[in-house]
Write a protein that holds these residues in place. Structure first.
Motif, PDB file in Angstrom:
ATOM      1  N   THR A 193      45.369 -39.834  54.074  1.00 38.99           N
ATOM      2  CA  THR A 193      45.436 -41.655  54.127  1.00 38.99           C
ATOM      3  C   THR A 193      44.460 -41.849  55.454  1.00 38.99           C
ATOM      4  O   THR A 193      44.735 -40.450  56.445  1.00 38.99           O
ATOM      5  CB  THR A 193      46.803 -41.622  54.560  1.00 38.99           C
ATOM      6  OG1 THR A 193      48.063 -41.121  55.269  1.00 38.99           O
ATOM      7  CG2 THR A 193      47.823 -41.504  52.909  1.00 38.99           C
ATOM      8  N   PRO A 194      44.074 -43.137  55.702  1.00 36.89           N
ATOM      9  CA  PRO A 194      43.142 -43.195  56.843  1.00 36.89           C
ATOM     10  C   PRO A 194      44.008 -42.794  58.416  1.00 36.89           C
ATOM     11  O   PRO A 194      43.450 -42.659  59.003  1.00 36.89           O
ATOM     12  CB  PRO A 194      42.879 -44.144  56.660  1.00 36.89           C
ATOM     13  CG  PRO A 194      42.483 -44.725  54.718  1.00 36.89           C
ATOM     14  CD  PRO A 194      44.155 -43.481  54.261  1.00 36.89           C
ATOM     15  N   GLU A 195      45.028 -42.956  57.859  1.00 36.25           N
ATOM     16  CA  GLU A 195      46.070 -43.436  59.371  1.00 36.25           C
ATOM     17  C   GLU A 195      47.452 -42.380  59.062  1.00 36.25           C
ATOM     18  O   GLU A 195      48.027 -41.883  57.669  1.00 36.25           O
ATOM     19  CB  GLU A 195      46.492 -44.417  59.639  1.00 36.25           C
ATOM     20  CG  GLU A 195      47.502 -45.166  58.868  1.00 36.25           C
ATOM     21  CD  GLU A 195      47.259 -46.519  59.565  1.00 36.25           C
ATOM     22  OE1 GLU A 195      49.070 -46.417  60.355  1.00 36.25           O
ATOM     23  OE2 GLU A 195      46.814 -47.527  60.080  1.00 36.25           O
ATOM     24  N   GLY A 221      49.186 -49.337  50.228  1.00 34.30           N
ATOM     25  CA  GLY A 221      47.659 -48.184  50.146  1.00 34.30           C
ATOM     26  C   GLY A 221      47.469 -48.612  48.894  1.00 34.30           C
ATOM     27  O   GLY A 221      48.345 -48.609  48.178  1.00 34.30           O
ATOM     28  N   ARG A 222      46.252 -48.448  48.724  1.00 34.31           N
ATOM     29  CA  ARG A 222      46.108 -48.533  47.645  1.00 34.31           C
ATOM     30  C   ARG A 222      44.721 -47.991  47.690  1.00 34.31           C
ATOM     31  O   ARG A 222      43.746 -48.134  48.301  1.00 34.31           O
ATOM     32  CB  ARG A 222      45.146 -50.383  47.905  1.00 34.31           C
ATOM     33  CG  ARG A 222      43.975 -51.013  46.367  1.00 34.31           C
ATOM     34  CD  ARG A 222      43.403 -51.326  47.195  1.00 34.31           C
ATOM     35  NE  ARG A 222      42.762 -52.549  45.385  1.00 34.31           N
ATOM     36  CZ  ARG A 222      41.473 -52.127  45.385  1.00 34.31           C
ATOM     37  NH1 ARG A 222      40.625 -51.022  45.387  1.00 34.31           N
ATOM     38  NH2 ARG A 222      41.002 -52.835  44.652  1.00 34.31           N
ATOM     39  N   ILE A 230      40.509 -45.381  50.161  1.00 34.40           N
ATOM     40  CA  ILE A 230      42.091 -45.613  50.419  1.00 34.40           C
ATOM     41  C   ILE A 230      42.131 -46.617  51.739  1.00 34.40           C
ATOM     42  O   ILE A 230      41.531 -47.381  52.826  1.00 34.40           O
ATOM     43  CB  ILE A 230      43.022 -44.713  50.803  1.00 34.40           C
ATOM     44  CG1 ILE A 230      42.612 -43.574  50.350  1.00 34.40           C
ATOM     45  CG2 ILE A 230      44.557 -45.193  51.952  1.00 34.40           C
ATOM     46  CD1 ILE A 230      43.915 -42.510  50.436  1.00 34.40           C
ATOM     47  N   LYS A 231      42.824 -47.809  51.332  1.00 32.75           N
ATOM     48  CA  LYS A 231      42.807 -48.815  52.140  1.00 32.75           C
ATOM     49  C   LYS A 231      44.773 -49.225  51.962  1.00 32.75           C
ATOM     50  O   LYS A 231      45.273 -49.159  51.731  1.00 32.75           O
ATOM     51  CB  LYS A 231      41.999 -50.430  51.460  1.00 32.75           C
ATOM     52  CG  LYS A 231      42.337 -51.398  52.426  1.00 32.75           C
ATOM     53  CD  LYS A 231      41.763 -52.512  51.372  1.00 32.75           C
ATOM     54  CE  LYS A 231      42.011 -54.033  52.784  1.00 32.75           C
ATOM     55  NZ  LYS A 231      41.356 -54.198  53.617  1.00 32.75           N
ATOM     56  N   LEU A 232      44.475 -49.441  53.283  1.00 29.14           N
ATOM     57  CA  LEU A 232      46.089 -49.582  54.152  1.00 29.14           C
ATOM     58  C   LEU A 232      46.255 -50.898  53.854  1.00 29.14           C
ATOM     59  O   LEU A 232      45.728 -51.679  55.064  1.00 29.14           O
ATOM     60  CB  LEU A 232      46.168 -48.588  54.930  1.00 29.14           C
ATOM     61  CG  LEU A 232      46.165 -47.190  54.786  1.00 29.14           C
ATOM     62  CD1 LEU A 232      46.972 -46.107  55.915  1.00 29.14           C
ATOM     63  CD2 LEU A 232      46.779 -46.702  53.336  1.00 29.14           C
ATOM     64  N   LEU A 233      47.187 -51.465  53.973  1.00 31.56           N
ATOM     65  CA  LEU A 233      48.073 -52.481  54.144  1.00 31.56           C
ATOM     66  C   LEU A 233      49.177 -52.951  54.788  1.00 31.56           C
ATOM     67  O   LEU A 233      50.075 -51.815  54.520  1.00 31.56           O
ATOM     68  CB  LEU A 233      47.829 -53.700  52.860  1.00 31.56           C
ATOM     69  CG  LEU A 233      46.628 -53.485  52.364  1.00 31.56           C
ATOM     70  CD1 LEU A 233      46.779 -54.176  50.755  1.00 31.56           C
ATOM     71  CD2 LEU A 233      45.494 -53.997  52.582  1.00 31.56           C
ATOM     72  N   THR A 234      49.166 -53.795  55.958  1.00 29.60           N
ATOM     73  CA  THR A 234      50.622 -54.072  56.796  1.00 29.60           C
ATOM     74  C   THR A 234      51.090 -55.197  55.882  1.00 29.60           C
ATOM     75  O   THR A 234      51.135 -56.632  56.377  1.00 29.60           O
ATOM     76  CB  THR A 234      50.737 -53.829  58.507  1.00 29.60           C
ATOM     77  OG1 THR A 234      49.863 -53.170  58.365  1.00 29.60           O
ATOM     78  CG2 THR A 234      51.819 -54.710  59.067  1.00 29.60           C
ATOM     79  N   PRO A 235      52.447 -54.975  55.522  1.00 31.22           N
ATOM     80  CA  PRO A 235      53.554 -56.406  54.854  1.00 31.22           C
ATOM     81  C   PRO A 235      53.857 -57.448  56.171  1.00 31.22           C
ATOM     82  O   PRO A 235      53.800 -57.181  57.365  1.00 31.22           O
ATOM     83  CB  PRO A 235      55.029 -55.700  54.666  1.00 31.22           C
ATOM     84  CG  PRO A 235      54.737 -54.251  54.162  1.00 31.22           C
ATOM     85  CD  PRO A 235      53.537 -53.829  56.078  1.00 31.22           C
TER      86      PRO A 235
END
Length: 401
Positions: A193-195, A221-222, A230-235
């Protein structure tokens, strides 16, 4: 690592000397061992949760905790006596029209802690051996089990999904990675994961994109399997703790927020979030499933309810689970638009069937106690699969057609 309330990792003691908090430990033979032994997770007093179970020492060893052989017995006795398991509600058994048979298999590695099950298209049953760092494949016809070792040590395999080519994907909960296993060769491919975070549950959308939750990192994550990106999104909600996932007929990705009383969704094209508040602020939904009419169903772990959410109107309807408010409903699936789930807090754990047409419950006790069914799956033939974490087994519930 997620969901450590069961003291599976609760003997987690920080290394070095006797810390100040050790003075708070109950007196007894073995107290010094508990205070002195090391673990890499959490302090003991912060994780006694529901009490100590005797399966912990094996799980600790699997996870790389080195306890000298002559200290295992006295440490186990001390923890079991000082932190006994707390009382749980009796599992409620309700008669009804459905007929089932139940078969359970012990997995080969002691203390493996099977976390998530997966019913593959070829009829095999898979599980994540979270504390043994393996994926397991069970042939239910022969009972033969093969375990596949993973690449990164102690990666904490957690969620499971199968792709269109038959590869088995998993989340590395403590390894901060997504993994892919080729069952033919045993080859494992990892995507970091990127982070740093704790990949938890995963699911494929209609276009073959892999989505996953990172509970404590508060990310969705996508992952594009074609590129590995991988792209991470924050709710929108802070500390939402996204947990279980499901995809509706339109391809919208839904998830429950275990850190608050909300269900969330994300549009796979626009990446826009939407949140649906649940009426009771004490609700903590943990797993989710969707029927063919795109109605969302969730297990409210904290209050002991089965919930129904209509995303079009936002209307929520809830039913108390049969074993009551402390029953901790958890893993949940849809089979022919009937809801099947487990009660993980009752003794024994139960299998529960809820028919939305009649709004009637039916339930069965899980042989061997279940202890704890964290997630469930459905076979191509429409049968129900459970992984039983603390009794180290996998269960197949065959529904009489």
């Amino acid at each position: 690592m997620s969901n450590r309330s069961c003291v599976v990792l609760t003997v987690a003691l920080l290394c070095g000397g006797l810390p100040a908090w050790s003075q708070e430990l109950p007196d007894g033979k073995g107290k010094e061992l508990a205070a002195a032994n090391c673990n890499s997770c959490h302090t003991l007093l912060s994780r006694v949760g529901a009490g100590y179970t005797r399966t912990v020492m094996r799980m600790m060893a699997n996870h790389g905790v080195a306890v000298p052989a002559d200290q295992v017995a006295p440490l186990t006795e001390y923890l079991a006596k000082s932190f006994p398991e707390k009382g749980k509600p009796a599992g409620s058994v309700i008669p009804g029209p459905a007929r089932i048979s139940i078969k359970t298999w012990q997995v080969p590695t002691p203390g493996s802690r099977p976390h998530d099950p997966l019913a593959a298209r070829d009829g095999s049953l898979w599980y994540t051996g979270q504390m043994a760092n393996v994926l397991g494949r069970l042939n239910p016809k022969t009972g033969k089990i093969k375990e596949y070792p993973l690449k990164t040590p102690h990666s904490g395999p957690h969620g499971l999904m199968e792709d269109r080519e038959g590869n088995i994907w998993y989340t590395g909960n403590t390894g901060s990675l997504i993994g892919k296993l080729d069952p033919t060769t045993g080859a494992v491919t990892e995507y970091k994961t990127p982070e740093p975070g704790d990949p938890h549950t995963l699911i494929f959308d209609k276009n073959g994109i892999l989505w996953f939750t990172m509970q404590n990192a508060n990310r969705i994550g996508r992952l594009d399997p074609k590129t590995g990106e991988i792209k991470l999104l924050t709710p929108p909600t802070a500390k939402a703790r996204p947990y279980g996932m499901a995809v509706n007929s339109k391809g919208t990705v839904f998830f429950v927020e275990f850190g608050t009383n909300k269900v969330g969704s994300i549009d796979p094209k626009t990446l826009e979030f939407r949140e649906y508040p649940l009426p009771d602020t004490a609700s903590r939904p943990r797993r989710i499933t969707i029927t063919s009419d795109d109605i969302v169903w969730y297990s409210d772990f904290s209050r002991g309810f089965l919930g129904r959410l209509d995303p079009t109107t936002g209307k929520v309807t809830e039913w108390q689970t049969p074993s009551g408010p402390k029953a901790e409903p958890y893993g949940i699936s849809t089979i022919n638009d009937v809801i099947w789930y487990s009660e993980s807090g009752s003794t024994p754990n139960t299998i529960v069937r809820f028919d939305p047409k009649t709004t009637k419950f039916q339930s069965w006790a899980i042989p061997g106690g279940g202890n704890i069914v964290r997630n469930t799956s459905v076979t191509p033939d429409g049968d129900f699969v459970l992984a039983n974490s603390l009794v180290n087994s996998v269960t197949l519930v065959t529904i009489k057609k």
